[in-house]
Design a protein around this motif. Structure first.
Motif, PDB file in Angstrom:
ATOM      1  N   SER A 146       0.409   4.209  -7.327  1.00 47.30           N
ATOM      2  CA  SER A 146       0.361   3.566  -6.246  1.00 47.30           C
ATOM      3  C   SER A 146      -0.772   2.906  -5.797  1.00 47.30           C
ATOM      4  N   GLU A 159       5.137   3.800  -4.233  1.00 52.64           N
ATOM      5  CA  GLU A 159       4.905   4.328  -5.567  1.00 52.64           C
ATOM      6  C   GLU A 159       5.812   3.565  -6.636  1.00 52.64           C
ATOM      7  N   TRP A 208       0.969  -1.211   0.129  1.00 51.54           N
ATOM      8  CA  TRP A 208      -0.123  -0.037   0.153  1.00 51.54           C
ATOM      9  C   TRP A 208       0.951   1.326   0.017  1.00 51.54           C
ATOM     10  N   HIS A 209       0.538   2.238  -0.919  1.00 50.89           N
ATOM     11  CA  HIS A 209       1.212   3.587  -0.982  1.00 50.89           C
ATOM     12  C   HIS A 209       2.657   3.489  -1.477  1.00 50.89           C
ATOM     13  N   ILE A 256      -4.137   1.706  -3.363  1.00 49.08           N
ATOM     14  CA  ILE A 256      -4.638   1.947  -2.040  1.00 49.08           C
ATOM     15  C   ILE A 256      -5.671   1.093  -1.703  1.00 49.08           C
TER      16      ILE A 256
END
Length: 312
Positions: free
Chosen positions: A88, A79, A76-77, A90
């Protein structure tokens, strides 16, 4: 400036020419960003696959050597960049590993939801909200007349059934959610699972999801006593249409799969009308793009407030 052509459908699926990648392509692609592992979003044969770790595990289980050439896994998150687009993942709250895809290009953010839900589900990560200039939302149930009932109330229907139960459900995501809910809200029921569901359960458990008690199907168990729930995928459920001595139930939010009020558990893993409106409120986009359903109700509802268009 929001680019009207940032995403567009072609014969292979939803394409971003600025990053040269597809989102959940319908046919194998060179670069495929996969939101989650359901078959209508994750096809076999892609060359470079960008996804979460659970999604990769499900695809490898389902497709084997044909799953794809090169998996690139992201948390998660975290990049990564394709072309000039920063991307990214979510959490989408749909199934284990399901992701929304946040894309940024020239200072403008585009959020592709994939499939998502807001209802609580202890078998996957809850949905997370982020702001974006453009929200690209599924609109599967984006109809003012559609409101999903409380899933706990639905699963508690099982407590009033004395006979054994043949429970049909999609094998990935729905089945694991039902197993956990039956353990929590119908604890006297004993859960049996079809052999095709068990390997999916193992991946959930590999990723730290506790489903509770369940065991592999054994015909002798159901023959000798009541209180069992035999969880089967749709094709098996359909093949058992003449089954006797059991209560047949199907769990779905899709109307075409629902039998009737007495023979259906109305449990959906998608956003309903109010959920989509909540997503719009949380993301606070300048524009709304819809796909995977009917977007006309949202366009009418948001007229004069948010520019809305249908991608499909």
């Amino acid at each position: 400036m929001i680019l009207d052509d940032f995403l567009a459908f072609n014969q292979h699926g939803l394409y971003c020419k600025y990053g040269n990648f597809y989102l959940d392509p319908k046919e194998p692609a060179e670069h495929a960003v996969i939101s989650h592992a359901h078959g209508d979003h994750a096809v076999p044969g892609n060359r470079n696959i960008y996804c979460t770790a659970p999604t990769a595990d499900f695809m490898r289980l389902r497709y084997g050597k044909n799953a794809g050439t090169n998996f690139k896994l992201f948390g998660w998150h975290q990049e990564f960049t394709l072309g000039d687009v920063s991307i990214s993942f979510i959490s989408a709250g749909h199934i284990l590993g399901s992701a929304q895809v946040l894309m940024t290009y020239r200072g403008v953010s585009y959020l592709y939801t994939g499939d998502y839900k807001l209802q609580p589900d202890s078998t996957c990560e809850p949905i997370e909200w982020v702001k974006a200039d453009v929200l690209i939302t599924e609109s599967t149930f984006a109809n003012p007349n559609t409101t999903h009932p409380n899933p706990v109330t639905e699963i508690e229907k099982l407590n009033g059934i004395q006979s054994n139960i043949l429970l049909g459900a999609y094998g990935l995501g729905k089945a694991q959610r039902l197993i956990r809910m039956i353990n929590d809200h119908a604890p006297l029921k004993k859960i049996l699972v079809h052999f095709r569901i068990a390997p999916l359960n193992a991946i959930y458990e590999k990723h730290g999801i506790t489903l509770g008690n369940w065991q592999m199907y054994n015909r002798k168990l159901m023959k000798n006593q009541d209180g069992y729930v035999y969880l089967v995928p749709p094709f098996t459920f359909d093949s058992y249409f003449r089954a006797t001595g059991v209560k047949r139930l199907f769990a779905s939010g899709w109307k075409n799969l629902q039998v009737n009020q007495q023979d259906t558990l109305f449990i959906s893993d998608h956003a309903d009308w109010n959920d989509v409106l909540k997503a719009i409120e949380e993301v606070n986009p300048q524009q709304l793009w819809t796909l995977h359903g009917e977007g006309s109700h949202l366009k009418e509802h948001l007229h004069g407030r948010i520019f809305t268009k249908a991608l499909n």
